[in-house]
Write an enzyme that holds these catalytic residues in place. Structure first.
Site, short mmCIF file in Angstrom:
data_model
loop_
_atom_site.label_atom_id
_atom_site.label_comp_id
_atom_site.label_asym_id
_atom_site.label_seq_id
_atom_site.Cartn_x
_atom_site.Cartn_y
_atom_site.Cartn_z
N HIS A 20 48.20 36.62 40.37
CA HIS A 20 46.77 37.02 40.40
C HIS A 20 45.92 35.76 40.36
O HIS A 20 45.81 35.10 39.33
CB HIS A 20 46.44 37.90 39.19
CG HIS A 20 45.02 38.40 39.20
ND1 HIS A 20 44.70 39.73 39.06
CD2 HIS A 20 43.84 37.76 39.34
CE1 HIS A 20 43.38 39.86 39.11
NE2 HIS A 20 42.84 38.68 39.28
N HIS A 22 42.26 33.58 42.05
CA HIS A 22 41.05 33.45 42.88
C HIS A 22 40.98 32.00 43.36
O HIS A 22 40.97 31.08 42.52
CB HIS A 22 39.79 33.75 42.07
CG HIS A 22 39.79 35.14 41.50
ND1 HIS A 22 39.19 36.21 42.13
CD2 HIS A 22 40.34 35.65 40.36
CE1 HIS A 22 39.36 37.30 41.41
NE2 HIS A 22 40.06 36.99 40.32
N ARG A 24 38.68 31.34 46.14
CA ARG A 24 37.39 31.25 46.84
C ARG A 24 37.58 30.73 48.27
O ARG A 24 38.62 30.91 48.87
CB ARG A 24 36.38 30.37 46.08
CG ARG A 24 36.33 30.56 44.57
CD ARG A 24 35.96 31.96 44.14
NE ARG A 24 35.70 32.01 42.70
CZ ARG A 24 35.77 33.11 41.97
NH1 ARG A 24 36.10 34.26 42.51
NH2 ARG A 24 35.51 33.09 40.68
N ASN A 48 38.06 39.07 46.63
CA ASN A 48 36.64 39.30 46.31
C ASN A 48 35.75 38.14 46.74
O ASN A 48 35.03 37.56 45.96
CB ASN A 48 36.45 39.63 44.82
CG ASN A 48 36.87 38.50 43.89
OD1 ASN A 48 37.73 37.69 44.23
ND2 ASN A 48 36.28 38.43 42.70
N LYS A 106 43.58 45.65 46.50
CA LYS A 106 42.94 45.51 45.20
C LYS A 106 41.89 46.58 44.97
O LYS A 106 41.00 46.77 45.81
CB LYS A 106 42.29 44.12 45.12
CG LYS A 106 41.55 43.84 43.83
CD LYS A 106 42.50 43.63 42.66
CE LYS A 106 41.74 43.58 41.34
NZ LYS A 106 41.82 42.30 40.68
N HIS A 143 41.96 46.50 38.85
CA HIS A 143 41.08 45.98 37.79
C HIS A 143 40.77 47.19 36.92
O HIS A 143 39.99 48.06 37.31
CB HIS A 143 39.80 45.37 38.37
CG HIS A 143 38.92 44.78 37.31
ND1 HIS A 143 38.70 43.44 37.17
CD2 HIS A 143 38.24 45.37 36.29
CE1 HIS A 143 37.92 43.21 36.12
NE2 HIS A 143 37.62 44.37 35.57
N HIS A 181 45.66 41.83 34.76
CA HIS A 181 45.11 41.13 33.59
C HIS A 181 44.84 42.05 32.41
O HIS A 181 43.69 42.23 32.00
CB HIS A 181 43.85 40.32 33.95
CG HIS A 181 42.84 41.01 34.84
ND1 HIS A 181 42.34 42.26 34.58
CD2 HIS A 181 42.24 40.61 35.98
CE1 HIS A 181 41.48 42.59 35.51
NE2 HIS A 181 41.40 41.60 36.38
N LEU A 229 36.27 38.59 32.59
CA LEU A 229 36.40 40.04 32.56
C LEU A 229 37.80 40.44 33.01
O LEU A 229 38.28 39.88 33.99
CB LEU A 229 35.36 40.69 33.48
CG LEU A 229 33.92 40.66 32.94
CD1 LEU A 229 32.94 41.11 34.01
CD2 LEU A 229 33.79 41.53 31.69
N ASP A 257 44.72 34.80 36.83
CA ASP A 257 43.31 35.17 37.04
C ASP A 257 42.42 33.93 36.95
O ASP A 257 41.24 34.03 36.55
CB ASP A 257 42.84 36.24 36.05
CG ASP A 257 41.58 36.97 36.54
OD1 ASP A 257 41.23 36.82 37.73
OD2 ASP A 257 40.95 37.66 35.73
N HIS A 261 34.19 28.91 38.87
CA HIS A 261 32.76 29.06 39.14
C HIS A 261 32.13 27.69 38.91
O HIS A 261 32.52 27.00 37.97
CB HIS A 261 32.10 30.04 38.17
CG HIS A 261 32.50 31.47 38.37
ND1 HIS A 261 31.94 32.27 39.35
CD2 HIS A 261 33.41 32.24 37.74
CE1 HIS A 261 32.49 33.48 39.28
NE2 HIS A 261 33.39 33.49 38.32
N ALA A 273 31.47 35.53 35.02
CA ALA A 273 32.73 35.77 34.32
C ALA A 273 33.86 35.02 35.03
O ALA A 273 33.97 35.10 36.25
CB ALA A 273 33.04 37.25 34.31
O1 DOR Z 1 36.59 36.92 34.87
C1 DOR Z 1 36.74 37.33 36.00
N1 DOR Z 1 36.44 36.57 37.10
N2 DOR Z 1 37.21 38.56 36.17
C2 DOR Z 1 37.27 39.14 37.37
O2 DOR Z 1 37.67 40.26 37.44
C3 DOR Z 1 36.78 38.41 38.57
C4 DOR Z 1 36.83 36.98 38.39
C5 DOR Z 1 36.05 36.22 39.45
O3 DOR Z 1 36.21 36.51 40.63
O4 DOR Z 1 35.30 35.31 39.08
ZN ZN Z 2 40.79 38.35 38.98
#
Ligand code: DOR
Ligand code: ZN
Length: 353
Positions: A20, A22, A24, A48, A106, A143, A181, A229, A257, A261, A273
Site C-alpha cells: 500500500h 502513494h 503521486r 488517488n 481501491k 479504505h 491500513h 487517516l 501507506d 505531502h 493527512a
Molecule cells: O493519511 C492518508 N493519506 N490516508 C489516506 O487514506 C490517503 C493518504 C494520502 O493520499 O495522502
Molecule cells: Zn493510503
C-alpha cells in the site's frame, strides 16, 4: 519455510514488498520513488491522483511514468490499481485483469480522505462491478472508514466493519478483500476471526500505527506530521495491531501507506493527512518488531504473506538491516518544496545496508 537470519547486530531477510503506497506524480514521484525502490521489490500503487486513475488505460500510462522515474539500473515493479467510482463499468474490470498490470481496485468511501471526492457513495451501487471483480479474482482494497459526520472520527473504522465490510463480504463471499491500513483492535479481531477461505481476506498494517498511539499527535503541541487517516488510535489498539502483525497469521501483511505531502500543506491551518515513511519504512517496521521481541516474524509479514495473497511469486533477493543508530533528515527537498519524513531529525536504531 523461513530464510530470515538474525543476530544481535543484523537481520537478513527476503526483499520485501509494500502492499500500500502513494507515490503521486511529476516532481514528487521523481523525488520519492527512489526511496521505495531502494527498500522494496514491488509496491501496490494507490490511484488517488488528481484526477484519479479510474481506467486501465490511465493505470497503464501512470505505470509508464513510474517506470520512467526510476533511477537508471534500479529494479522495481509498480503494481497498479484502479480507483472505484459509483460508475466504474464491469467491463473495466475485465480490461484491468487482461492488462496484467492492474492488481487491485481501491474503494474510497467518498469524502473519507485525500482525493476521495470521486469515491463511492454506496458500495451497493457497484454491485455489478464487484461481481465482475469476484469472478476475475480481482482484489478490492478497502479504505475502511464511514464518512458519517455523526460518528466520532476515532470510531469510524469500527462502525465501517458493521455497516459496510460485513454486509459487503456477505453479499460477495468469494471476493478477495484487503482491509487497508487497519488501526483498531476491532479491525484486527475482525480480520483474524472472519470466516474466510485462505487468500480471500487480508489486512495491511502501517509502521506508524505499530509504533505510535494518538498521543504522538499532541506531544508538547500539535504535530501535523503524525496526522494520517485513519487517524492514530489509543494504546490498546496499537497493542492489538502489534499482536496481529507479529502473530505469524498470513492475513496480516506490510503496507506502509507512505503518503508524501509538501511540508507547507501539512503545516497550515487545515493540514493534509499522511505520514511519509518510504525513506525508512523497513527500519521502522524492524523497530516495531524488535520492541515486540518478534524480529523472526518480520520476514513473513514483510516478504511472504502479501505476495501469497496477491498470487505473485515471492522475491528471491535478500536485504540486510543492521542494528545501527542514525539520524533521519529533518526534511527532503522536492523542487522548491520539501517533505518531512516521519520522525525527521530523530534517531532510529536500524539501517538498511
Ligand atoms: O493519511 C492518508 N493519506 N490516508 C489516506 O487514506 C490517503 C493518504 C494520502 O493520499 O495522502
Ligand atoms: Zn493510503
Amino acid at each position: 519455510m523461513t530464510t530470515a537470519q538474525s543476530s544481535s547486530a543484523a537481520l537478513t531477510l527476503t526483499r520485501p514488498d509494500d502492499w500500500h503506497l502513494h507515490v503521486r506524480d511529476g516532481a514528487m514521484l521523481a523525488a520519492v520513488l527512489p526511496h521505495t525502490a531502494r527498500q522494496f521489490a514491488r509496491a501496490i500503487i494507490m490511484p488517488n491522483l488528481k484526477p484519479p486513475v479510474t481506467t486501465t488505460a490511465q493505470a497503464e500510462a501512470y505505470r509508464a511514468r513510474i517506470v520512467a522515474a526510476l533511477p537508471p539500473g534500479v529494479q522495481f515493479e509498480p503494481l497498479m490499481t484502479l480507483y472505484l467510482t459509483d460508475n466504474t463499468p464491469a467491463d473495466e474490470i475485465r480490461r484491468a485483469r487482461a492488462s496484467g498490470v492492474v492488481h487491485g481496485v481501491k474503494l474510497y468511501p467518498a469524502g473519507a480522505t485525500t482525493n476521495s471526492d470521486a469515491g463511492v457513495t454506496d458500495v451497493m451501487k457497484c454491485a455489478k462491478t464487484l461481481e465482475a471483480m469476484q469472478d476475475a479474482g480481482m482484489p478490492l482494497l478497502v479504505h475502511g472508514e464511514v464518512t458519517d459526520s455523526a460518528i466520532d472520527l476515532f470510531d469510524r473504522e469500527k462502525v465501517f466493519i458493521e455497516r459496510v465490510m460485513e454486509p459487503l463480504r456477505r453479499a460477495f463471499p468469494a471476493l478477495k478483500v484487503v482491509f487497508e491500513h487497519i488501526t483498531t483492535k476491532d479491525a484486527a479481531d475482525y480480520v483474524r476471526d472472519a470466516d474466510a477461505a485462505p487468500g480471500l481476506l487480508g489486512a495491511t498494517i502501517t509502521a506508524h500505527h505499530l509504533l505510535y498511539n494518538r498521543n504522538a499527535m499532541f506531544i508538547g503541541g500539535i504535530r501535523p506530521h503524525y496526522y494520517c487517516l485513519p487517524v492514530l488510535k489509543r494504546e490498546t489498539h496499537r497493542l492489538a495491531l502489534v499482536e496481529a502483525a507479529t502473530s505469524g497469521n498470513p492475513r496480516f501483511f506490510l503496507g506502509t501507506d507512505s503518503a508524501p505531502h509538501p511540508k507547507g500543506l501539512k503545516q497550515q491551518a487545515c493540514g493534509c493527512a499522511g505520514c511519509y515513511t518510504a525513506l525508512h519504512a523497513l527500519e521502522l517496521y524492524a523497530e516495531a518488531f524488535d520492541q515486540a521481541g518478534a524480529l523472526e516474524r518480520l520476514e513473513g509479514f514483510a516478504s511472504f504473506f502479501g505476495a501469497d495473497f496477491y498470487g505473485l511469486p515471492r522475491n528471491s533477493e535478500q536485504i540486510t538491516l543492521a542494528r545501527e543508530s542514525w539520524t533521519l533528515p529533518d526534511e527532503l527537498m522536492v523542487g522548491d518544496a520539501s517533505v518531512v519524513p516521519l520522525g525527521g531529525g530523530e534517531a532510529i536504531g536500524w539501517r538498511l545496508r
